[in-house]
Design a protein around this motif. Structure first.
Motif, short mmCIF file in Angstrom:
data_model
loop_
_atom_site.label_atom_id
_atom_site.label_comp_id
_atom_site.label_asym_id
_atom_site.label_seq_id
_atom_site.Cartn_x
_atom_site.Cartn_y
_atom_site.Cartn_z
N ALA A 32 10.52 15.49 -1.91
CA ALA A 32 9.46 16.48 -2.03
C ALA A 32 9.88 17.81 -1.39
O ALA A 32 9.64 18.88 -1.96
CB ALA A 32 8.18 15.95 -1.39
N ALA A 33 10.50 17.74 -0.23
CA ALA A 33 10.92 18.98 0.45
C ALA A 33 11.93 19.74 -0.40
O ALA A 33 11.85 20.97 -0.53
CB ALA A 33 11.51 18.64 1.81
N ARG A 34 12.88 19.04 -0.98
CA ARG A 34 13.89 19.71 -1.80
C ARG A 34 13.30 20.21 -3.11
O ARG A 34 13.73 21.25 -3.63
CB ARG A 34 15.06 18.76 -2.05
N GLY A 87 9.97 0.76 -4.34
CA GLY A 87 8.66 1.39 -4.26
C GLY A 87 8.50 2.49 -5.30
O GLY A 87 7.44 2.65 -5.90
N THR A 88 9.57 3.27 -5.51
CA THR A 88 9.55 4.31 -6.54
C THR A 88 9.33 3.70 -7.91
O THR A 88 8.51 4.18 -8.71
CB THR A 88 10.85 5.12 -6.51
N PHE A 89 10.06 2.62 -8.20
CA PHE A 89 9.91 1.97 -9.51
C PHE A 89 8.49 1.45 -9.70
O PHE A 89 7.88 1.63 -10.75
CB PHE A 89 10.92 0.83 -9.65
N LEU A 90 7.94 0.81 -8.66
CA LEU A 90 6.58 0.29 -8.76
C LEU A 90 5.57 1.40 -9.01
O LEU A 90 4.64 1.24 -9.81
CB LEU A 90 6.21 -0.46 -7.48
N GLU A 91 5.75 2.53 -8.35
CA GLU A 91 4.83 3.63 -8.57
C GLU A 91 4.96 4.19 -9.99
O GLU A 91 3.96 4.59 -10.61
CB GLU A 91 5.06 4.74 -7.54
N GLN A 92 6.18 4.21 -10.50
CA GLN A 92 6.36 4.67 -11.89
C GLN A 92 5.65 3.74 -12.87
O GLN A 92 5.04 4.19 -13.85
CB GLN A 92 7.85 4.77 -12.20
N GLY A 101 17.35 7.01 -10.58
CA GLY A 101 16.27 7.19 -9.60
C GLY A 101 16.47 8.28 -8.59
O GLY A 101 16.11 8.09 -7.42
N PRO A 102 17.01 9.45 -8.98
CA PRO A 102 17.26 10.48 -7.96
C PRO A 102 16.03 11.22 -7.48
O PRO A 102 16.05 11.84 -6.42
CB PRO A 102 18.22 11.44 -8.68
N THR A 103 14.92 11.15 -8.25
CA THR A 103 13.73 11.94 -7.93
C THR A 103 12.59 11.03 -7.50
O THR A 103 12.18 10.14 -8.25
CB THR A 103 13.28 12.76 -9.16
N VAL A 104 12.06 11.26 -6.30
CA VAL A 104 10.94 10.44 -5.83
C VAL A 104 9.66 10.92 -6.52
O VAL A 104 9.57 12.07 -6.96
CB VAL A 104 10.81 10.50 -4.30
N PRO A 105 8.63 10.06 -6.62
CA PRO A 105 7.42 10.45 -7.34
C PRO A 105 6.74 11.72 -6.83
O PRO A 105 6.25 12.52 -7.62
CB PRO A 105 6.51 9.23 -7.16
N GLU A 106 6.73 11.93 -5.51
CA GLU A 106 6.11 13.14 -4.98
C GLU A 106 6.85 14.39 -5.47
O GLU A 106 6.23 15.42 -5.76
CB GLU A 106 6.12 13.10 -3.44
N ALA A 107 8.17 14.29 -5.54
CA ALA A 107 8.96 15.42 -6.05
C ALA A 107 8.67 15.66 -7.52
O ALA A 107 8.64 16.80 -7.98
CB ALA A 107 10.44 15.15 -5.82
N ASP A 108 8.47 14.59 -8.28
CA ASP A 108 8.09 14.73 -9.69
C ASP A 108 6.84 15.59 -9.83
O ASP A 108 6.77 16.49 -10.67
CB ASP A 108 7.81 13.35 -10.30
N PRO A 111 0.79 -1.22 0.00
CA PRO A 111 0.00 0.00 0.00
C PRO A 111 0.83 1.28 0.00
O PRO A 111 0.42 2.28 -0.57
CB PRO A 111 -0.83 -0.12 1.28
N GLU A 112 1.94 1.28 0.67
CA GLU A 112 2.76 2.48 0.75
C GLU A 112 4.17 2.15 0.28
O GLU A 112 5.06 1.88 1.06
CB GLU A 112 2.79 3.01 2.19
N PRO A 113 4.40 2.15 -1.05
CA PRO A 113 5.72 1.82 -1.58
C PRO A 113 6.78 2.74 -0.97
O PRO A 113 6.57 3.93 -0.81
CB PRO A 113 5.58 2.07 -3.09
N ALA A 114 7.91 2.15 -0.62
CA ALA A 114 8.99 2.93 -0.02
C ALA A 114 10.31 2.51 -0.64
O ALA A 114 10.47 1.39 -1.11
CB ALA A 114 9.02 2.71 1.49
N GLY A 115 11.25 3.43 -0.64
CA GLY A 115 12.56 3.11 -1.16
C GLY A 115 12.58 3.03 -2.67
O GLY A 115 11.59 3.27 -3.36
#
Length: 432
Positions: A317-319, A25-30, A334-341, A18-22
């Motif tokens: 996301a903060a950055r 998790g980023t790849f799965l969300e992409q 993979g330097p950018t997390v989906p929320e930052a995208d 439910p909450e992909p992490a790391g």
């Protein structure tokens, strides 16, 4: 990875939580985000959420003091539908199964996005190279190669350098494979020394690719190269090469951050001196011709182009809410997390994703592999010309896809790549 998630993965349950992490998790969300754009192929997208083969190995060696050291190693073959696996091997204390799975997945997408005849793979050993002697690193390399030897080969899976690995390590891998198989297969690895079948232009290829892609992106956004302010995170082989090429094109490198520190100069850092300083001192800290800044303050530097070229997950996301750049060129994987995208898109910042932006290394690895099979080698000018032609063509296709579909460059790159991979699966069918 927690015990229940590891058990689920090994038992074949889809590793989507439910909450992909790391990184994984980023790849799965992409993959999740691109699936609605795949039309009839969407029903096959589950294939991309399941690595084809996962190998975890113990790497025992005799240490210099006579004790026995144990290191955990991985080789992941994410997808082989379009050809043999291709992906680097990293030696780093932060290597995990989840990380290597994600890196292998990104290699699948990257090779397909650039239209190279490879699948995606990746490897790693969890160790701190700074704490091992060169002889101990050789022992780790050779034992790791022996442990994964059954699944690598010129037509199976072809390793290459990555974080903290180099041409010498590739030479040890090639030699170990040859000793174990009795085959002088130079094509089993790429990124080798020139004398052992390596390719001219391979070492700087990833950084050169970032520059080639960046130059085209700057032109497409109607920005000026001369005087453009560039900030680079990571100053190893990729970051340093990228800085040199942008400086040659009269851009200004206004800030650099690495694991040892960060320096800035709004008038432009002298790149040649900075590269020499970083090599001598193992980092950019205390460079005399720039202002030392806090490493976190790097993300607040006024710039036109930001190049994250270190490790995954750095652009949070903060950055993303703080950066001043108009263009982000992903030199790292993979330097950018989906929320930052999402935040960068809402702010009008163009992100050229890693799967196209840093594909220069694997593209020249492809050239090396081809040259090894032919036993005929090209000049460095030929290598650079072929590299630019392939990358520029891939970027053009992805940019046009993004404009036609009304999506980001990352989504467009995943659309192009996933369509190619899943079409290959469909055409091959299921066996038996």
């Amino acid at each position: 990875m927690t015990d229940d998630r590891a058990s689920a993965f090994r038992s074949g349950i889809s590793y989507v939580h439910p909450e992909p992490a790391g990184p994984w998790g980023t790849f799965l969300e992409q993959i999740e985000r691109v699936t609605p754009h795949l039309g009839a192929l969407a029903k096959m997208a589950e294939t991309l959420r399941r690595p084809k083969r996962t190998l975890i190995v113990d790497v025992p060696i005799e240490m210099d003091d006579g004790s026995i050291g144990h290191f955990e190693g991985f080789r992941i073959q994410h997808n082989l539908a379009r050809g043999p696996g291709k992906g680097g091997v990293r030696f780093h204390p932060g290597v995990t199964l989840e990380e290597v799975m994600a890196l292998a997945g990104w290699m699948t997408i990257k090779n397909a996005a650039v239209n190279l005849p490879f699948g995606g793979a990746k490897g790693g050993v969890r160790l701190d190279p700074k704490k091992l002697s060169r002889k101990e690193i050789e022992h780790v390399t050779r034992r790791y190669t022996s442990e994964i030897g059954g699944i690598i080969g010129p037509q199976q899976d072809i390793p290459a350098p990555d974080v903290n690995t180099d041409a010498q390590i590739m030479a040890w891998m090639m030699d170990t494979y040859a000793m174990n198989t009795g085959l002088a297969s130079t094509g089993v690895v790429t990124g080798k020394p020139i004398n052992l079948g390596g390719s001219l232009g391979r070492a700087p290829a990833t950084g050169r690719g970032v520059f080639v892609i960046g130059r085209d992106a700057i032109r497409r956004l109607n920005m000026a190269m001369e005087g453009a302010r560039i900030a680079i995170q990571g100053f190893g082989n990729v970051g340093a090469t990228t800085a040199e090429l942008f400086a040659e094109a009269r851009a200004k490198i206004v800030a650099v951050q690495d694991s040892r520190g960060a320096v800035a100069n709004p008038s432009g850092l002298p790149v040649a001196e900075l590269v020499a300083h970083a090599r001598k001192n193992s980092g950019v800290a205390h460079f005399p011709h720039g202002e030392t800044i806090d490493r976190e303050a790097f993300w607040d530097i006024p710039c036109d182009v930001l190049i994250p070229a270190a490790l995954e997950g750095q652009l949070t996301a903060a950055r993303a809410n703080r950066i001043k750049a108009r263009l982000v060129l992903e030199g790292a994987n993979g330097p950018t997390v989906p929320e930052a995208d999402d935040i960068l898109a809402s702010r009008g910042v163009t992100v050229v994703p890693d799967v196209i932006c840093n594909a220069g290394g694997v593209t020249v690895s492809y050239f090396e592999w081809v040259q090894d099979f032919a036993s005929y080698f090209w000049t460095e000018d030929e290598i650079n010309d072929r590299l630019a032609k392939i990358l520029r063509g891939a970027l053009r296709h992805i940019w046009e896809t993004a404009e036609r579909r009304g999506v980001s460059l990352r989504t467009a790159a995943f659309i192009v790549a996933c369509e190619r991979v899943l079409t290959a699966h469909m055409e091959r069918g299921l066996y038996p």
